[in-house]
Design an enzyme around this catalytic site. Structure first.
Site, PDB file in Angstrom:
ATOM      1  N   HIS A 135       0.837  -1.200   0.000  1.00 51.00           N
ATOM      2  CA  HIS A 135       0.000   0.000   0.000  1.00 51.00           C
ATOM      3  C   HIS A 135       0.869   1.246   0.000  1.00 51.00           C
ATOM      4  CE1 HIS A 135       0.765  -1.242   4.151  1.00 51.00           C
ATOM      5  NE2 HIS A 135       0.808   0.047   4.444  1.00 51.00           N
ATOM      6  N   CYS A 191       8.058  19.696  14.501  1.00 49.50           N
ATOM      7  CA  CYS A 191       6.854  20.109  13.782  1.00 49.50           C
ATOM      8  C   CYS A 191       7.102  20.075  12.275  1.00 49.50           C
ATOM      9  CB  CYS A 191       6.412  21.505  14.204  1.00 49.50           C
ATOM     10  SG  CYS A 191       5.045  22.136  13.206  1.00 49.50           S
ATOM     11  N   CYS A 194       6.841  24.180  11.050  1.00 53.28           N
ATOM     12  CA  CYS A 194       7.742  25.254  11.486  1.00 53.28           C
ATOM     13  C   CYS A 194       9.058  24.705  12.020  1.00 53.28           C
ATOM     14  CB  CYS A 194       7.069  26.119  12.542  1.00 53.28           C
ATOM     15  SG  CYS A 194       6.852  25.285  14.133  1.00 53.28           S
ATOM     16  N   HIS A 208       0.038  21.852  19.391  1.00 54.87           N
ATOM     17  CA  HIS A 208       0.685  22.662  18.364  1.00 54.87           C
ATOM     18  C   HIS A 208       0.194  22.262  16.968  1.00 54.87           C
ATOM     19  CE1 HIS A 208       3.753  25.161  16.543  1.00 54.87           C
ATOM     20  NE2 HIS A 208       4.086  24.148  15.766  1.00 54.87           N
ATOM     21  N   GLU A 212      -1.275  24.665  14.014  1.00 56.85           N
ATOM     22  CA  GLU A 212      -0.679  24.674  12.677  1.00 56.85           C
ATOM     23  C   GLU A 212      -1.715  24.302  11.625  1.00 56.85           C
ATOM     24  OE1 GLU A 212       1.841  26.145  12.027  1.00 56.85           O
ATOM     25  OE2 GLU A 212       3.715  25.366  12.836  1.00 56.85           O
TER      26      GLU A 212
HETATM   27  P1  5GP Z   1       1.439   0.861   7.398  1.00 54.78           P
HETATM   28  O1  5GP Z   1       1.922   1.268   8.742  1.00 54.78           O
HETATM   29  O2  5GP Z   1       1.346  -0.620   7.223  1.00 54.78           O
HETATM   30  O3  5GP Z   1       2.236   1.529   6.311  1.00 54.78           O
HETATM   31  O4  5GP Z   1      -0.005   1.480   7.250  1.00 54.78           O
HETATM   32  C1  5GP Z   1      -1.172   0.693   7.222  1.00 54.78           C
HETATM   33  C2  5GP Z   1      -2.357   1.637   7.254  1.00 54.78           C
HETATM   34  O5  5GP Z   1      -3.540   0.875   7.114  1.00 54.78           O
HETATM   35  C3  5GP Z   1      -2.483   2.412   8.555  1.00 54.78           C
HETATM   36  O6  5GP Z   1      -2.465   3.804   8.280  1.00 54.78           O
HETATM   37  C4  5GP Z   1      -3.817   1.950   9.143  1.00 54.78           C
HETATM   38  O7  5GP Z   1      -4.518   2.991   9.763  1.00 54.78           O
HETATM   39  C5  5GP Z   1      -4.558   1.416   7.943  1.00 54.78           C
HETATM   40  N1  5GP Z   1      -5.475   0.325   8.219  1.00 54.78           N
HETATM   41  C6  5GP Z   1      -5.273  -0.714   9.054  1.00 54.78           C
HETATM   42  N2  5GP Z   1      -6.305  -1.579   8.984  1.00 54.78           N
HETATM   43  C7  5GP Z   1      -7.179  -1.068   8.078  1.00 54.78           C
HETATM   44  C8  5GP Z   1      -8.439  -1.520   7.572  1.00 54.78           C
HETATM   45  O8  5GP Z   1      -8.970  -2.575   7.927  1.00 54.78           O
HETATM   46  N3  5GP Z   1      -9.047  -0.728   6.663  1.00 54.78           N
HETATM   47  C9  5GP Z   1      -8.509   0.449   6.232  1.00 54.78           C
HETATM   48  N4  5GP Z   1      -9.190   1.143   5.329  1.00 54.78           N
HETATM   49  N5  5GP Z   1      -7.328   0.897   6.684  1.00 54.78           N
HETATM   50  C10 5GP Z   1      -6.664   0.152   7.601  1.00 54.78           C
HETATM   51 ZN    ZN Z   2       4.956  24.279  13.991  1.00 54.94          ZN
END
Ligand code: 5GP
Ligand code: ZN
Length: 219
Positions: A135, A191, A194, A208, A212
């Site tokens: 992903h 941050c 900034c 913060h 922002e």
């Molecule tokens: P990673 O840390 O593996 O790069 O990011 C995985 C992402 O998948 C995380 O941002 C998490 O919030 C998201 N995520 C985990 N489980 C699910 C799910 O069942 N459905 C969706 N849509 N997102 C998910």
């Molecule tokens: Zn800042």
């Protein structure tokens, strides 16, 4: 297990509502992250069966595949920018100036440019993903979300642990290939906007980030 949770979207994207699956085609599914770490947080899931179980660093060694993913992220970045414009455009000083010029009679020969919201979208992968299916994160830069609850949530998007898609293919000796040794997730907070340091004071950082966020929207 929970680490396989993204597989269902790849298998049957058509069974989800549009507030979950943004779009899908033969090669990709774009979804909303269920635990968004910014005010807009999408995921691009390549459907290629030979790649979906690979670590992104390995999958992107295939330059043809990498180019396909890069092309699709450009589409999704545009779509995300459009979403930001719809959400925040009316608040933005630059957009207000443009609208005023547009409605002037007669309108000026040269219209001021609208805000480039694409500039406020970041696209990349985590050096150590937690979810098994390949992903790519596509999110607004604000890091402003109730779901951003842990220090590693912030640092995973705000240190070299987050590897921008434009940086691929990675050089053989790129230090980001050794994220654990580099200790990115344990770093002091900085941050995103900034560059102010917050040490390990997460609550202060969160306050913060809210400030922002408000200023960033109105830029
Ligand atoms: P990673 O840390 O593996 O790069 O990011 C995985 C992402 O998948 C995380 O941002 C998490 O919030 C998201 N995520 C985990 N489980 C699910 C799910 O069942 N459905 C969706 N849509 N997102 C998910
Ligand atoms: Zn800042």
């Amino acid at each position: 297990g929970v680490r396989d949770g993204l597989g269902a979207y790849i298998a049957k994207p058509e069974t989800y509502a549009p507030d979950v699956v943004v779009y899908h085609n033969d090669d990709f599914v774009a979804i909303h992250d269920m635990f968004p770490k910014s005010s807009l947080h999408l995921l691009l899931l390549p459907r290629d069966q030979t790649k979906t179980r690979m670590h992104p660093f390995d999958a992107f060694e295939d330059t043809e595949f990498l180019e396909k993913v890069k092309t699709e992220t450009r589409t999704l970045r545009k779509l995300a920018a459009g979403e930001l414009r719809r959400k925040y455009g009316k608040d933005s000083a630059q957009e207000q100036t443009r609208q005023a010029a547009l409605s002037a009679d007669p309108p000026p020969d040269e219209l001021p440019l609208g805000r480039d919201w694409e500039h406020d979208i970041v696209v990349g992968v985590h050096a150590v993903p937690s979810m098994n299916h390949l992903h790519v994160h596509v999110l607004s830069v604000d890091r402003y979300s109730e779901r951003l609850k842990h220090r590693k949530h912030y640092n995973s998007f705000s240190t070299p642990f987050f590897v921008p898609i434009e940086d691929f293919p990675l050089a053989e000796d790129d230090v980001r290939r050794n994220p654990t040794r580099e200790g990115y997730l344990k770093r002091d907070f900085t941050c995103w906007r900034c560059s102010r340091g917050f040490g390990n004071r997460f609550a202060e950082l969160k306050q913060h980030l809210e400030q922002e966020f408000k200023e960033w929207k109105k830029l």
